[in-house]
Design an enzyme around this catalytic site. Structure first.
Site, PDB file in Angstrom:
ATOM      1  CE  LYS A 105       4.717 -49.593  16.778  1.00  0.00           C
ATOM      2  NZ  LYS A 105       5.112 -48.758  18.198  1.00  0.00           N
ATOM      3  CG  HIS A 107       5.013 -47.731  12.784  1.00  0.00           C
ATOM      4  ND1 HIS A 107       3.733 -48.256  12.778  1.00  0.00           N
ATOM      5  CD2 HIS A 107       4.919 -47.007  13.925  1.00  0.00           C
ATOM      6  CE1 HIS A 107       3.067 -48.105  13.897  1.00  0.00           C
ATOM      7  NE2 HIS A 107       3.922 -46.963  14.618  1.00  0.00           N
TER       8      HIS A 107
END
Ligand SMILES: O=P(O)(O)OC[C@H]1O[C@H](OP(=O)(O)OP(=O)(O)O)[C@H](O)[C@@H]1O
Length: 218
Positions: A105, A107
């Site tokens: 991921k 963000h």
């Protein structure tokens, strides 16, 4: 070697909830197995609570010491969560836990690990080891973080040969020098069948399978 009460309870629970089944099942390896353990069927609150308690029982029984529990995505995630809940509620041990994302991921908080930092002695909780790929990936994640893997616990150890004479479980124990614990193994499932009249029709096939694919156990 007699079955421990939690092992007998686990086998009975798994059979009665169709999680451990007898019949004819073609495995990823191509072997036709007379039994199958499907951890995906721990799919409601009560059964997830039950499996956590079984993992906690084996951990208590063996006395393995660890600081953090790690669950490999995806099936290891609910299993490790339920294990730490059981450790807190039944064993008065409040153990941090974390798990990996299969996709990185980029963000928000980002990263590959969700939950507690991987620090100190790490225990991996998963359903089964087949070829050992998932556990080896977890071991490399743990080492990348500078933590120390101290063991693996799975629900069922099938005790069968891999590509050579030993099992993937034994290969991991050998390569990494850590124990792979299980709630039950094939020998114990067969012993349970011998003790109970109810499943005796499956005994011959289970023993034949063990004779063909089983590892040497003393
Ligand atoms: O020893 P291995 O050959 O790696 O096989 C065992 C792994 O395979 C399954 O997970 P899978 O990787 O299919 O992912 P999932 O948990 O997302 O179903 C299982 O939950 C173990 O983690």
């Amino acid at each position: 070697m007699s079955l421990k009460p939690y092992q007998r309870d686990f086998i009975e629970y798994a059979i009665s909830h169709d999680i451990l089944s007898f019949g004819s099942f073609t495995l990823k390896s191509g072997r036709v197995s007379p039994y199958f353990f499907n951890a995906g069927k721990f799919n409601k609150g009560s059964s997830l609570a039950a499996i956590g308690t079984f993992y906690a029982s084996v951990l208590q029984d063996t006395g393995l010491e660890f600081d953090v529990v790690f669950g490999p995505a995806y099936k290891g995630i609910p299993l490790s969560s339920s294990t730490v809940i059981a450790l807190a509620e039944k064993c008065n041990k409040d153990v941090p836990y974390s798990f990996n994302r299969k996709e990185i991921k980029d963000h928000g908080e980002g990263g590959k690990i969700v939950g507690a930092p991987l620090e100190g002695r790490i225990l991996i909780v998963d359903d089964v080891i087949t070829a050992g790929t998932a556990v080896r990936e977890s071991l490399s994640i743990i080492k990348e973080c500078g933590a120390t893997p101290v063991g693996v616990v799975v629900a069922v150890n099938r005790q069968e040969k891999g590509t050579g004479e030993i099992s993937a479980v034994q290969q991991i124990e050998k390569d990494y020098g850590i124990p792979v614990l299980s709630i039950v193994n094939l020998d114990q499932i067969i012993q349970y069948i011998k003790e109970q009249g109810d499943y005796s029709e499956h005994l011959k096939k289970m023993e034949e399978y063990r004779a063909t694919y089983g590892i040497q156990t003393s």
